[in-house]
Design a protein around this motif. Structure first.
Motif, PDB file in Angstrom:
ATOM      1  N   SER A  50       0.798  -1.149  -0.306  1.00 42.14           N
ATOM      2  CA  SER A  50       0.078  -0.041  -0.249  1.00 42.14           C
ATOM      3  C   SER A  50       0.802   1.204   0.107  1.00 42.14           C
ATOM      4  CB  SER A  50      -0.781   0.100   1.116  1.00 42.14           C
ATOM      5  OG  SER A  50      -0.283  -0.042   2.434  1.00 42.14           O
ATOM      6  N   ALA A  51       2.228   1.114  -0.179  1.00 38.92           N
ATOM      7  CA  ALA A  51       3.119   2.234  -0.207  1.00 38.92           C
ATOM      8  C   ALA A  51       2.930   3.168   1.150  1.00 38.92           C
ATOM      9  CB  ALA A  51       2.825   3.114  -1.347  1.00 38.92           C
ATOM     10  N   GLU A 104       2.076  11.395   6.160  1.00 36.79           N
ATOM     11  CA  GLU A 104       2.378  10.910   4.593  1.00 36.79           C
ATOM     12  C   GLU A 104       1.125  11.683   3.951  1.00 36.79           C
ATOM     13  OE1 GLU A 104       2.650   6.949   1.766  1.00 36.79           O
ATOM     14  OE2 GLU A 104       1.918   6.877   3.964  1.00 36.79           O
ATOM     15  N   ILE A 131       8.027   8.168   2.303  1.00 39.71           N
ATOM     16  CA  ILE A 131       7.029   7.034   1.839  1.00 39.71           C
ATOM     17  C   ILE A 131       7.874   5.631   1.936  1.00 39.71           C
ATOM     18  CG2 ILE A 131       5.669   5.872   0.091  1.00 39.71           C
ATOM     19  CD1 ILE A 131       4.841   8.776  -0.646  1.00 39.71           C
ATOM     20  N   THR A 132       9.041   5.526   1.327  1.00 39.05           N
ATOM     21  CA  THR A 132       9.554   4.387   1.161  1.00 39.05           C
ATOM     22  C   THR A 132      10.114   4.017   2.711  1.00 39.05           C
ATOM     23  OG1 THR A 132      10.540   5.113  -0.882  1.00 39.05           O
ATOM     24  CG2 THR A 132      11.528   3.339   0.244  1.00 39.05           C
ATOM     25  N   ALA A 163       7.086   2.637   4.725  1.00 35.72           N
ATOM     26  CA  ALA A 163       6.511   1.390   4.312  1.00 35.72           C
ATOM     27  C   ALA A 163       7.660   0.438   4.650  1.00 35.72           C
ATOM     28  CB  ALA A 163       6.284   1.300   2.806  1.00 35.72           C
TER      29      ALA A 163
END
Length: 103
Positions: A14-15, A49, A73-74, A77
């Motif tokens: 879902s990132a 985010e 975001i990376t 996650a």
């Protein structure tokens, strides 16, 4: 083991937008103070985010804010997946309260 892998993949697929879902599951099943903290932290991270995506998505020029948004975001996650993998290790469910509903 399959449940552990499936919940670990949720934040990655879902990132980061569903990074709170495994911690919500843990909170509903174990009801521990630590799980409440993980859930609150992950919800706050997802809100950051979303706000970041809205703010960066409005501009037409790509630059440092876009790059930092992608990095955030990376990292969100990956960190959520790692913490989920650690928290769902075998033997941790024994701490669940008797009679708790398992999803």
């Amino acid at each position: 083991m399959i449940k552990r892998i499936a919940w670990t993949l949720v934040p990655l697929i879902s990132a980061g937008l569903l990074a709170f879902a495994p911690f919500l599951y843990l909170e509903l099943t174990r009801r521990a103070r630590k799980d409440r903290g993980l859930l609150a932290g992950s919800i706050a991270a997802v809100i950051i985010e979303v706000v970041m995506l809205v703010l960066v998505g409005n501009d037409t020029v790509e630059g440092i804010p876009d790059f930092l948004g992608g990095v955030y975001i990376t990292v969100l996650a990956v960190v959520a997946a790692i913490v989920t993998w650690i928290e769902m290790r075998p033997g941790k469910e024994a701490a669940a309260l008797p009679g708790s509903a398992y999803l």
